[in-house]
Design a protein around this motif. Structure first.
Motif, PDB file in Angstrom:
ATOM      1  N   LEU A   1      -6.549   1.567  -2.027  1.00  0.00           N
ATOM      2  CA  LEU A   1      -7.715   0.919  -1.430  1.00  0.00           C
ATOM      3  C   LEU A   1      -8.890   0.847  -2.399  1.00  0.00           C
ATOM      4  CD1 LEU A   1      -7.806   2.435   2.183  1.00  0.00           C
ATOM      5  CD2 LEU A   1      -6.751   0.294   1.415  1.00  0.00           C
ATOM      6  N   ARG A   2      -8.891   1.669  -3.420  1.00  0.00           N
ATOM      7  CA  ARG A   2     -10.047   1.738  -4.317  1.00  0.00           C
ATOM      8  C   ARG A   2     -10.172   0.462  -5.135  1.00  0.00           C
ATOM      9  NH1 ARG A   2      -8.123   7.217  -4.456  1.00  0.00           N
ATOM     10  NH2 ARG A   2      -9.587   8.502  -3.276  1.00  0.00           N
ATOM     11  N   GLY A   3     -11.326  -0.198  -4.986  1.00  0.00           N
ATOM     12  CA  GLY A   3     -11.577  -1.441  -5.701  1.00  0.00           C
ATOM     13  C   GLY A   3     -10.936  -2.657  -5.086  1.00  0.00           C
ATOM     14  N   LEU A   4     -10.240  -2.496  -3.968  1.00  0.00           N
ATOM     15  CA  LEU A   4      -9.549  -3.608  -3.320  1.00  0.00           C
ATOM     16  C   LEU A   4     -10.559  -4.606  -2.751  1.00  0.00           C
ATOM     17  CD1 LEU A   4      -6.496  -4.315  -2.341  1.00  0.00           C
ATOM     18  CD2 LEU A   4      -7.361  -3.589  -0.114  1.00  0.00           C
ATOM     19  N   LYS A   5     -10.462  -5.857  -3.155  1.00  0.00           N
ATOM     20  CA  LYS A   5     -11.344  -6.899  -2.634  1.00  0.00           C
ATOM     21  C   LYS A   5     -10.741  -7.434  -1.338  1.00  0.00           C
ATOM     22  CE  LYS A   5     -10.769  -8.950  -6.495  1.00  0.00           C
ATOM     23  NZ  LYS A   5     -10.707  -9.939  -7.591  1.00  0.00           N
ATOM     24  N   ILE A   6     -11.348  -7.055  -0.225  1.00  0.00           N
ATOM     25  CA  ILE A   6     -10.788  -7.389   1.082  1.00  0.00           C
ATOM     26  C   ILE A   6     -11.838  -8.027   1.976  1.00  0.00           C
ATOM     27  CG2 ILE A   6     -11.257  -5.029   1.918  1.00  0.00           C
ATOM     28  CD1 ILE A   6      -8.771  -5.345   3.723  1.00  0.00           C
ATOM     29  N   ARG A   7     -11.417  -9.012   2.703  1.00  0.00           N
ATOM     30  CA  ARG A   7     -12.285  -9.593   3.735  1.00  0.00           C
ATOM     31  C   ARG A   7     -11.967  -8.879   5.038  1.00  0.00           C
ATOM     32  NH1 ARG A   7     -12.007 -12.450   8.964  1.00  0.00           N
ATOM     33  NH2 ARG A   7     -13.815 -13.813   9.059  1.00  0.00           N
ATOM     34  N   MET A   8     -12.942  -8.153   5.541  1.00  0.00           N
ATOM     35  CA  MET A   8     -12.795  -7.468   6.821  1.00  0.00           C
ATOM     36  C   MET A   8     -14.191  -7.317   7.409  1.00  0.00           C
ATOM     37  SD  MET A   8     -10.898  -3.844   7.802  1.00  0.00           S
ATOM     38  CE  MET A   8      -9.250  -4.518   7.576  1.00  0.00           C
TER      39      MET A   8
ATOM     40  N   LEU B   1       0.846  -1.189   0.000  1.00  0.00           N
ATOM     41  CA  LEU B   1       0.000   0.000   0.000  1.00  0.00           C
ATOM     42  C   LEU B   1       0.882   1.240   0.000  1.00  0.00           C
ATOM     43  CD1 LEU B   1      -2.574  -1.082   2.740  1.00  0.00           C
ATOM     44  CD2 LEU B   1      -2.947  -1.101   0.257  1.00  0.00           C
ATOM     45  N   GLN B   2       0.681   2.066  -1.019  1.00  0.00           N
ATOM     46  CA  GLN B   2       1.427   3.321  -1.092  1.00  0.00           C
ATOM     47  C   GLN B   2       0.613   4.491  -0.552  1.00  0.00           C
ATOM     48  OE1 GLN B   2       4.553   3.125  -1.898  1.00  0.00           O
ATOM     49  NE2 GLN B   2       4.420   0.982  -2.565  1.00  0.00           N
ATOM     50  N   GLY B   3      -0.720   4.395  -0.703  1.00  0.00           N
ATOM     51  CA  GLY B   3      -1.581   5.471  -0.257  1.00  0.00           C
ATOM     52  C   GLY B   3      -3.039   5.111  -0.459  1.00  0.00           C
ATOM     53  N   LEU B   4      -3.905   6.079  -0.235  1.00  0.00           N
ATOM     54  CA  LEU B   4      -5.345   5.856  -0.280  1.00  0.00           C
ATOM     55  C   LEU B   4      -5.828   5.298  -1.611  1.00  0.00           C
ATOM     56  CD1 LEU B   4      -6.968   8.876   1.592  1.00  0.00           C
ATOM     57  CD2 LEU B   4      -7.350   6.440   2.030  1.00  0.00           C
ATOM     58  N   ASP B   5      -5.204   5.690  -2.711  1.00  0.00           N
ATOM     59  CA  ASP B   5      -5.643   5.219  -4.017  1.00  0.00           C
ATOM     60  C   ASP B   5      -5.584   3.698  -4.125  1.00  0.00           C
ATOM     61  OD1 ASP B   5      -6.181   7.765  -4.872  1.00  0.00           O
ATOM     62  OD2 ASP B   5      -4.324   7.996  -6.015  1.00  0.00           O
TER      63      ASP B   5
ATOM     64  N   GLU C   1       6.908  -9.425   4.761  1.00  0.00           N
ATOM     65  CA  GLU C   1       7.234  -8.043   5.108  1.00  0.00           C
ATOM     66  C   GLU C   1       6.143  -7.490   6.014  1.00  0.00           C
ATOM     67  OE1 GLU C   1       8.685  -5.291   2.172  1.00  0.00           O
ATOM     68  OE2 GLU C   1       9.040  -6.925   0.747  1.00  0.00           O
ATOM     69  N   VAL C   2       6.514  -7.119   7.229  1.00  0.00           N
ATOM     70  CA  VAL C   2       5.575  -6.543   8.188  1.00  0.00           C
ATOM     71  C   VAL C   2       5.704  -5.025   8.101  1.00  0.00           C
ATOM     72  CG1 VAL C   2       4.877  -6.419  10.602  1.00  0.00           C
ATOM     73  CG2 VAL C   2       5.769  -8.568   9.670  1.00  0.00           C
ATOM     74  N   LEU C   3       4.622  -4.377   7.693  1.00  0.00           N
ATOM     75  CA  LEU C   3       4.664  -2.962   7.364  1.00  0.00           C
ATOM     76  C   LEU C   3       3.593  -2.175   8.120  1.00  0.00           C
ATOM     77  CD1 LEU C   3       4.921  -3.405   3.481  1.00  0.00           C
ATOM     78  CD2 LEU C   3       6.797  -2.829   5.037  1.00  0.00           C
ATOM     79  N   PRO C   4       3.854  -0.895   8.376  1.00  0.00           N
ATOM     80  CA  PRO C   4       2.810  -0.038   8.956  1.00  0.00           C
ATOM     81  C   PRO C   4       1.923   0.525   7.862  1.00  0.00           C
ATOM     82  CG  PRO C   4       4.841   1.197   8.758  1.00  0.00           C
ATOM     83  CD  PRO C   4       5.144  -0.197   8.281  1.00  0.00           C
ATOM     84  N   TYR C   5       0.642   0.744   8.174  1.00  0.00           N
ATOM     85  CA  TYR C   5      -0.216   1.458   7.231  1.00  0.00           C
ATOM     86  C   TYR C   5       0.375   2.836   6.964  1.00  0.00           C
ATOM     87  CZ  TYR C   5      -4.256  -1.752   7.388  1.00  0.00           C
ATOM     88  OH  TYR C   5      -5.097  -2.818   7.265  1.00  0.00           O
TER      89      TYR C   5
END
Length: 369
Positions: A179-186, A173-177, A306-310
């Motif tokens: 997330l658009r259209g991202l198929k996520i289970r949450m 994830l580089q930024g908010l863009d 790779e463990v990364l911060p948002y």
């Protein structure tokens, strides 16, 4: 061991089985019932794959403890997800009497009971110890009981998987863009937050997540923490593991009892059942913290994860949108508003103490370890 002690021990056990020890009638009546040949048997259905590290282990451990503490007079047979009812069918199964008990998570019922999510976790909400404090001391249990009463169900806390991770992503994830259209289970309110930021939440039970991630049905998924996640094999399908778990700062599992079946139990068995669940809250949380620490190391050093911060712009958008989602949820019905108000009051009260006691300590501990 002396003969005198052996004799004393055998007499005590004989008295125990006869229900004749003085001052312990409520504890001793269960073995007495067993001695008379009467055994209470319950069916327990879960939302978890069999023996899944974390919640699956918790469910079996509760059943084992009930049998042990009742001297075998109260037995609970566990059915994992799909063995008796589907993973997300356990609420209805307990409500209609197909099962006497379930082990699951309250956010699964958001579609039929919007405020149920508060009893698992709320984005940017209470940490595990704070959540327990709200339920036990801040009026949370009474609200939870009232919320489920129309369905003939009594809920209690039953285990905790601790602070969660943010999830597994196939691409960084580089930024908010991104997330658009991202198929996520949450599931839960976190999924609604993601939807408002342009993602496409997909509702799937735990047992289907790995295949969905592997085949591209999902671009990302969250589940629990490193211990359970590694056992599910997510590291084989996604490389990037994000934190913090903004959507689930707490991981309370819930036990659901069919109210009529629970009311029909002897008071001793009710106490055993409640205390077995209560004990599991501490045991499961300790286990999860310990195992998550070890599994995180394996994911990084052995599996190449790779463990990364948002990114900060995503976190800020998540915070703002969470506030909007919580307000909207509170307006759905009077009960949702009461639970929202109670939860927010607890968050305000407890976070002030956590800031002084925990945040400052963790900051002070930096560099010591």
């Amino acid at each position: 061991m002396s003969d005198a002690f052996k004799h004393k021990k055998s007499v005590s056990r004989r008295d125990l089985l006869a229900g004749g020890a003085v001052g312990s009638a409520s504890v001793l009546s269960a073995p007495a019932v067993m001695a008379q040949g009467a055994v209470t048997e319950w069916k327990l259905v879960t939302s978890w794959p069999k023996n899944l590290p974390g919640p699956g282990v918790t469910a079996q451990r509760i059943a084992d403890q009930v049998a042990l503490l009742s001297g075998g007079a109260f037995k609970i047979r566990l059915f994992a997800a799909g063995e008796l009812v589907p993973a997300l069918g356990v609420f209805d199964a307990v409500s209609n009497g197909t099962a006497d008990m379930a082990h699951t998570a309250s956010f699964f019922w958001q579609g039929k009971i919007p405020a149920s999510v508060y009893f698992t976790a709320v984005p940017f909400g209470l940490l595990p110890h704070e959540h327990i404090s709200w339920i036990e001391q801040g009026g949370g249990q009474a609200l939870w009981d009232e919320l489920y009463a129309p369905f003939g169900i009594k809920p209690v806390m039953a285990g905790n998987t601790g602070v969660q991770m943010g999830g597994w992503y196939k691409k960084p994830l580089q930024g908010l863009d991104d997330l658009r259209g991202l198929k996520i289970r949450m599931p839960g309110l976190g999924g609604e937050v993601m939807r408002r930021l342009g993602a496409a939440p997909v509702g799937l039970p735990p047992g289907e997540l790995f295949q969905a991630l592997q085949t591209g049905v999902l671009d990302a998924t969250e589940f629990l923490g490193p211990w359970s996640d590694r056992a599910m094999g997510f590291q084989k399908a996604a490389r990037y593991y994000y934190s913090p778990g903004f959507h689930e700062p707490n991981g309370t599992g819930e036990a659901l009892f069919n109210q009529a079946a629970y009311d029909a139990l002897p008071t001793e068995f009710q106490a055993i059942l409640i205390e077995a669940c209560r004990a599991e809250n501490g045991r499961a949380l300790a286990e999860s913290d310990w195992e998550n620490a070890g599994s995180l190391k394996l994911l990084q050093q052995k599996d190449g994860v790779e463990v990364l911060p948002y990114p900060e712009d995503i976190l800020e958008a998540l915070r703002v949108t969470t506030g909007e989602v919580l307000l909207d949820t509170s307006r759905q019905d009077p009960m949702s508003n009461r639970i929202y108000q109670s939860h927010q009051a607890a968050l305000k009260r407890l976070s002030a103490w956590s800031d002084i006691a925990m945040r400052r300590f963790l900051s002070a501990r930096d560099g010591f370890v």
